[in-house]
Write a protein that holds these residues in place. Structure first.
Motif, PDB file in Angstrom:
ATOM      1  N   HIS A 301       0.922  -1.254   0.088  1.00 38.56           N
ATOM      2  CA  HIS A 301       0.122   0.076   0.111  1.00 38.56           C
ATOM      3  C   HIS A 301       0.871   1.171  -0.089  1.00 38.56           C
ATOM      4  N   PHE A 303       1.407   5.465  -2.317  1.00 34.79           N
ATOM      5  CA  PHE A 303       1.308   6.639  -2.860  1.00 34.79           C
ATOM      6  C   PHE A 303       2.274   6.962  -3.938  1.00 34.79           C
ATOM      7  N   GLU A 322      -3.248   6.447  -5.211  1.00 30.48           N
ATOM      8  CA  GLU A 322      -3.060   5.224  -3.930  1.00 30.48           C
ATOM      9  C   GLU A 322      -3.016   4.082  -4.712  1.00 30.48           C
ATOM     10  N   LYS A 324      -2.943  -0.422  -4.166  1.00 32.41           N
ATOM     11  CA  LYS A 324      -2.679  -1.233  -3.269  1.00 32.41           C
ATOM     12  C   LYS A 324      -2.668  -2.649  -4.056  1.00 32.41           C
ATOM     13  N   LEU A 337      -6.537   9.979  -5.427  1.00 34.85           N
ATOM     14  CA  LEU A 337      -6.916  10.239  -3.935  1.00 34.85           C
ATOM     15  C   LEU A 337      -7.337  11.607  -3.880  1.00 34.85           C
ATOM     16  N   GLN A 351       5.684   8.715   3.364  1.00 29.16           N
ATOM     17  CA  GLN A 351       4.785   8.134   3.483  1.00 29.16           C
ATOM     18  C   GLN A 351       4.864   6.826   4.231  1.00 29.16           C
ATOM     19  N   VAL A 377      -4.554  10.261   4.419  1.00 30.02           N
ATOM     20  CA  VAL A 377      -4.463   8.965   3.367  1.00 30.02           C
ATOM     21  C   VAL A 377      -5.732   8.441   3.215  1.00 30.02           C
TER      22      VAL A 377
END
Length: 438
Positions: A301, A303, A322, A324, A337, A351, A377
């Motif tokens: 996870h 950014f 973002e 994942k 985001l 981050q 976030v």
């Protein structure tokens, strides 16, 4: 001889005073007696009538010691005076010694001042003696991190001391200096035992793999580990690869890989490998590296700034994305985001799972002030933004109560630099600022 009464200084006769007048002949004596005035005999020198006869017709003044005699019926008075020398004192007159005393006092004062000046003057070594003077330290690398024992931010700076040994000889010492970024106090100043670093003055590049796993590469082939608990920088070039015969010939080159949590290694025979420090694994090919990456990191996870549209779009814009990745499902999820927001030259400063710091240009103009912002976030909203300023930003660390951000300003601010410590709420807690020469 005729006896005449003694008179006072005013010519008045008094009792018991007398003078003797000697006449040249007896016949003249009686004749002249009636024609002479009665006068007091006075000293021709001082006028005193106090006298003593020392022989017939000779007298001595009792006041000034002048000797005189009478001649021709007191018509002439002859005198002889001898100055009596003054009584000599056993000590010289004080007035004649006063200039001498002044001269002696002045010399003594100068001597005392000179002695005090020499007493408190710093001692200087001779020209050929060994000097302990050190040229100001030349810093080449820096990095801010969090001490894992105290939870406080630490500012690490590495530099070289040039120690003058005299006779045109000098010695270099490579130092690692650790300061508490919350107050600027020195924690430790350690000499780094690394011959290559001392000789080549190489800069170091740092990369964090975990809060307690930070490595630094210098001189292309030297790798050190940062002891975040004890604030030490340890050269691990030989020990880190000791279990891998593939690198027994020695390391020729090291590079951090910024797409994956690994280090690219080339041995002295020109063969390339990939090393994963978090799991202590060395692989040969890119395919093996990708397989390890997917297996070792089950879920990712993070950014990044990019563009989710087609690569060939003419109006591509910067988007805060973002990402994942879930291994079990084999899914890679992406989302914008902050949809609709415009960014000028954005960069992610820091981050983790809960925190995101970015820096953006405030306008599209060249070299505008920068804005440091904390982004939620979950929602993408701006939680806070520091006042815009012109500086260059490098390393950032998350400490227990906020963030420590390393910065350097340009010529307009005379190249001041240091670490800004900011709370979780965006308040400037401390600015550990150093001047250009520090």
């Amino acid at each position: 001889m005729i006896i005449i009464k003694r008179v006072n200084l005013l010519g008045v006769a008094t009792l018991h005073d007398f003078i003797y007048a000697k006449q040249k002949s007896p016949t003249k004596c009686l004749a002249n007696q009636m024609s002479k005035d009665i006068k007091a005999i006075q000293c021709p020198k001082c006028g005193s009538t106090s006298k003593q006869e020392i022989k017939p017709d000779f007298y001595q003044c009792q006041n000034c010691q002048t000797e005189y005699f009478l001649d021709s019926d007191d018509t002439h008075v002859y005198h002889h005076h001898e100055r009596v020398p003054p009584v000599q004192s056993s000590a010289p007159p004080g007035s004649t010694k006063l200039p001498v005393y002044i001269l002696i006092g002045a010399v003594a004062f100068i001597a005392v001042v000179y002695f005090i000046t020499m007493l408190f003057q710093p001692k200087r070594s001779s020209y050929n003696a060994i000097s302990t003077y050190k040229i100001p330290r030349s810093y080449r690398s820096s990095f801010v991190y969090t001490n894992t024992a105290t939870g406080e931010p630490v500012y690490l700076r590495l530099g070289t001391d040039y120690i003058d040994k005299g006779n045109n000889q000098s010695e270099k010492e490579y130092h690692a200096q650790f300061n508490n970024a919350l107050n600027g106090k020195l924690i430790a100043d350690r000499i780094v035992d690394n011959d290559d670093q001392n000789q080549n003055d190489c800069s170091l590049t740092f990369k964090t793999y975990a809060p307690d796993m930070i490595y630094a590469i210098g001189c292309n082939s030297q790798i050190s580990k940062l002891d975040t608990r004890n604030n030490k920088l340890i050269n691990v070039t030989k020990s880190i690869f000791k279990d891998y015969p593939q690198l027994s010939s020695g390391v020729a080159r090291l590079d951090f890989d910024y797409d994956k949590a690994m280090i690219n290694v080339m041995n002295n025979e020109g063969e390339s490998y990939h090393y994963f420090p978090a799991i202590n694994k060395l692989v040969k090919s890119d395919a093996e590296a990708n397989a390890v990456w997917k297996k070792a990191y089950n879920a990712k996870h993070y950014f990044e700034f990019g563009y989710m549209g087609d690569y060939f779009d003419h109006h591509k814009v910067n988007q805060l994305i973002e990402i994942k990745y879930f291994k079990e499902a084999g899914q890679l999820l992406k989302r914008d985001l902050t949809p609709g927001r415009k960014y000028f030259s954005p960069v992610i400063l820091y981050q983790d799972e809960k925190n995101l710091l970015i820096v953006v240009n405030t306008t599209a103009a060249p070299e505008p002030p920068l804005s440091i912002q904390r982004i939620d976030v979950q929602t993408g909203k701006i939680l806070w933004a520091l006042p815009p300023d012109k500086y260059y930003l490098s390393s950032v660390a998350k400490y227990k109560q906020g963030f420590a951000i390393e910065y350097r300003k340009g010529e307009e601010a005379d190249y001041v630099h240091g670490v800004m410590v900011v709370s979780d709420a965006g308040k400037l807690v401390y600015n550990y600022q150093l001047s250009r020469t520090e």
